[in-house]
Design a protein around this motif. Structure first.
Motif, PDB file in Angstrom:
ATOM      1  N   LYS A 170       0.859  -1.182   0.000  1.00 25.51           N
ATOM      2  CA  LYS A 170       0.000   0.000   0.000  1.00 25.51           C
ATOM      3  C   LYS A 170       0.901   1.240   0.000  1.00 25.51           C
ATOM      4  O   LYS A 170       1.251   1.788   1.041  1.00 25.51           O
ATOM      5  N   THR A 171       1.284   1.635  -1.202  1.00 25.89           N
ATOM      6  CA  THR A 171       2.204   2.748  -1.399  1.00 25.89           C
ATOM      7  C   THR A 171       1.638   3.680  -2.465  1.00 25.89           C
ATOM      8  O   THR A 171       0.711   3.331  -3.186  1.00 25.89           O
ATOM      9  N   THR A 172       2.219   4.871  -2.580  1.00 27.25           N
ATOM     10  CA  THR A 172       1.813   5.815  -3.608  1.00 27.25           C
ATOM     11  C   THR A 172       2.257   5.298  -4.971  1.00 27.25           C
ATOM     12  O   THR A 172       3.448   4.991  -5.142  1.00 27.25           O
ATOM     13  N   PRO A 173       1.354   5.173  -5.945  1.00 23.74           N
ATOM     14  CA  PRO A 173       1.760   4.669  -7.264  1.00 23.74           C
ATOM     15  C   PRO A 173       2.945   5.454  -7.829  1.00 23.74           C
ATOM     16  O   PRO A 173       2.953   6.687  -7.833  1.00 23.74           O
ATOM     17  N   GLY A 174       3.955   4.721  -8.269  1.00 23.74           N
ATOM     18  CA  GLY A 174       5.148   5.338  -8.829  1.00 23.74           C
ATOM     19  C   GLY A 174       6.234   5.648  -7.823  1.00 23.74           C
ATOM     20  O   GLY A 174       7.372   5.949  -8.207  1.00 23.74           O
ATOM     21  N   GLY A 188       5.349 -12.746  20.394  1.00 22.52           N
ATOM     22  CA  GLY A 188       6.407 -13.603  19.878  1.00 22.52           C
ATOM     23  C   GLY A 188       6.447 -13.716  18.368  1.00 22.52           C
ATOM     24  O   GLY A 188       7.303 -14.435  17.831  1.00 22.52           O
ATOM     25  N   VAL A 189       5.537 -13.018  17.649  1.00 22.51           N
ATOM     26  CA  VAL A 189       5.606 -13.052  16.186  1.00 22.51           C
ATOM     27  C   VAL A 189       6.898 -12.383  15.738  1.00 22.51           C
ATOM     28  O   VAL A 189       7.441 -11.509  16.419  1.00 22.51           O
ATOM     29  N   GLU A 190       7.381 -12.810  14.572  1.00 28.98           N
ATOM     30  CA  GLU A 190       8.662 -12.284  14.090  1.00 28.98           C
ATOM     31  C   GLU A 190       8.495 -10.972  13.323  1.00 28.98           C
ATOM     32  O   GLU A 190       9.364 -10.112  13.374  1.00 28.98           O
ATOM     33  N   PHE A 191       7.378 -10.851  12.612  1.00 33.01           N
ATOM     34  CA  PHE A 191       7.155  -9.672  11.788  1.00 33.01           C
ATOM     35  C   PHE A 191       5.788  -9.065  12.073  1.00 33.01           C
ATOM     36  O   PHE A 191       4.833  -9.782  12.365  1.00 33.01           O
ATOM     37  N   ILE A 192       5.723  -7.745  11.953  1.00 30.87           N
ATOM     38  CA  ILE A 192       4.452  -7.021  12.075  1.00 30.87           C
ATOM     39  C   ILE A 192       4.358  -6.092  10.873  1.00 30.87           C
ATOM     40  O   ILE A 192       5.198  -5.201  10.692  1.00 30.87           O
ATOM     41  N   SER A 193       3.368  -6.320  10.029  1.00 38.84           N
ATOM     42  CA  SER A 193       3.225  -5.469   8.846  1.00 38.84           C
ATOM     43  C   SER A 193       2.072  -4.502   9.050  1.00 38.84           C
ATOM     44  O   SER A 193       1.032  -4.849   9.603  1.00 38.84           O
ATOM     45  N   THR A 194       2.302  -3.274   8.597  1.00 44.23           N
ATOM     46  CA  THR A 194       1.279  -2.233   8.717  1.00 44.23           C
ATOM     47  C   THR A 194       1.386  -1.282   7.546  1.00 44.23           C
ATOM     48  O   THR A 194       2.492  -0.872   7.153  1.00 44.23           O
ATOM     49  N   SER A 195       0.247  -0.923   6.974  1.00 42.94           N
ATOM     50  CA  SER A 195       0.231   0.060   5.887  1.00 42.94           C
ATOM     51  C   SER A 195       0.313   1.476   6.416  1.00 42.94           C
ATOM     52  O   SER A 195       0.523   2.413   5.642  1.00 42.94           O
ATOM     53  N   GLN A 196       0.155   1.657   7.715  1.00 42.03           N
ATOM     54  CA  GLN A 196       0.144   3.009   8.279  1.00 42.03           C
ATOM     55  C   GLN A 196       1.449   3.754   8.020  1.00 42.03           C
ATOM     56  O   GLN A 196       1.446   4.961   7.782  1.00 42.03           O
ATOM     57  N   ILE A 197       2.571   3.048   8.071  1.00 42.17           N
ATOM     58  CA  ILE A 197       3.851   3.740   7.959  1.00 42.17           C
ATOM     59  C   ILE A 197       4.065   4.364   6.588  1.00 42.17           C
ATOM     60  O   ILE A 197       4.848   5.323   6.456  1.00 42.17           O
ATOM     61  N   THR A 198       3.398   3.862   5.567  1.00 42.63           N
ATOM     62  CA  THR A 198       3.504   4.480   4.245  1.00 42.63           C
ATOM     63  C   THR A 198       2.277   5.309   3.883  1.00 42.63           C
ATOM     64  O   THR A 198       2.374   6.290   3.153  1.00 42.63           O
ATOM     65  N   MET A 199       1.102   4.911   4.389  1.00 46.02           N
ATOM     66  CA  MET A 199      -0.137   5.561   3.962  1.00 46.02           C
ATOM     67  C   MET A 199      -0.633   6.649   4.921  1.00 46.02           C
ATOM     68  O   MET A 199      -1.455   7.479   4.539  1.00 46.02           O
TER      69      MET A 199
END
Length: 292
Positions: free
Chosen positions: A145-149, A266-277
């Protein structure tokens, strides 16, 4: 013997990507006639010195794009950075100096600042998430979830803020989502089909939203499992069941208020669209001084 974690090397942008993005941005701004205001008000031989200055605490990202904007506008400008991407900065701090032809300087100013403010905002917001889970061992990851381009640059900014990158596109990993599962006929069927198709270097991750689906994913041999919108209790149970058999990633509605509790499961990764969107651009200004 337990080895210490290897330090993460700084991210780097490929210059052809920088050059193309900056060219596009300059063309968008200059149009067919160029900078009418600078042409109308500034003598062709006028020179100036400008200082880029930050107005709030943050993390810098995008200096290569800012420098390229001043270089690609035309010969006659010198750009000197006083900080590096990934550096933490304070209000009032000077981060770069630009000097040379005043018309060129003014014509490239907005493009340089647009890239720098936007990417520094992402790096700054990412660091807030990273700091929030300090000591847990989990990593903060961005999404598609990023800005196109601008994906390559926004993911670079995430790295500058101490985060990690998820896949860059549809072609660098297999991530089986709920809609794939629905069409394929189930978690097990989708994972087995992906394993039969993928090369030996291609990672296979599957998204699940129940512990029953999670069990199917483990039995089918998924490389990684994305645990979508699960409670901390469910996440802890998944970590317990996995016993290291698959890499576990939590996702879905995670914010600054909830991310610590998720990381402590204890999960290894946490993904979030907030940091880009949802990142607010960092406030950076450019002040110019006319030279004799």
């Amino acid at each position: 013997m337990i080895l210490a974690p290897h330090p993460q090397l700084p991210a780097e942008l490929a210059y052809p990507l920088v050059r193309r993005a900056v060219d596009d941005a300059l063309l968008e701004d200059l149009g067919q006639a160029g900078d009418l205001t600078s042409q109308a008000t500034l003598p062709p031989s006028a020179t100036a010195r400008a200082v880029m200055n930050v107005r709030q605490h943050g993390v810098i990202s995008g200096l290569a794009l800012a420098e390229a904007a001043f270089a690609q506008i035309g010969a006659g400008l010198q750009f000197v950075a006083h900080v590096a991407d990934g550096d933490v900065v304070a209000p009032g701090q000077d981060i770069a100096t630009i000097s040379g032809n005043a018309r060129l300087l003014m014509s490239a100013e907005r493009v340089a600042l647009n890239f720098l403010c936007h990417l520094s905002g992402i790096a700054t917001f990412t660091k807030r998430f990273v700091d929030e889970i300090d000591g847990t061992g989990a990593k903060i990851c961005c999404t598609r979830k990023t800005t196109p381009g601008l994906r390559a640059f926004e993911k670079y900014a995430v790295k500058c803020g101490g985060g990690s990158n998820h896949r860059f596109g549809l072609d660098d990993a297999i991530l089986i989502k709920d809609n794939h599962i629905a069409v394929a006929g189930g978690v097990k069927q989708a994972v087995l089909a992906a394993k039969a198709f993928a090369g030996h270097l291609t990672s296979i991750e599957v998204e699940v939203d129940t512990l029953d689906q999670f069990g199917e994913a483990l039995d089918a041999g998924a490389t990684a499992v994305l645990l979508d919108n699960m409670t901390p209790k469910q996440l802890r149970e998944a970590v317990h069941r996995a016993k290291g058999a698959a890499r576990l990633e939590a996702s879905g509605g995670i914010n600054l208020e909830s991310v610590r509790k998720v990381a402590e499961t204890g999960v290894e990764f946490i993904s979030t669209s907030q940091i880009t969107m949802a990142a607010t651009p960092l406030d950076i200004g450019l002040d110019i001084n006319i030279q004799e």
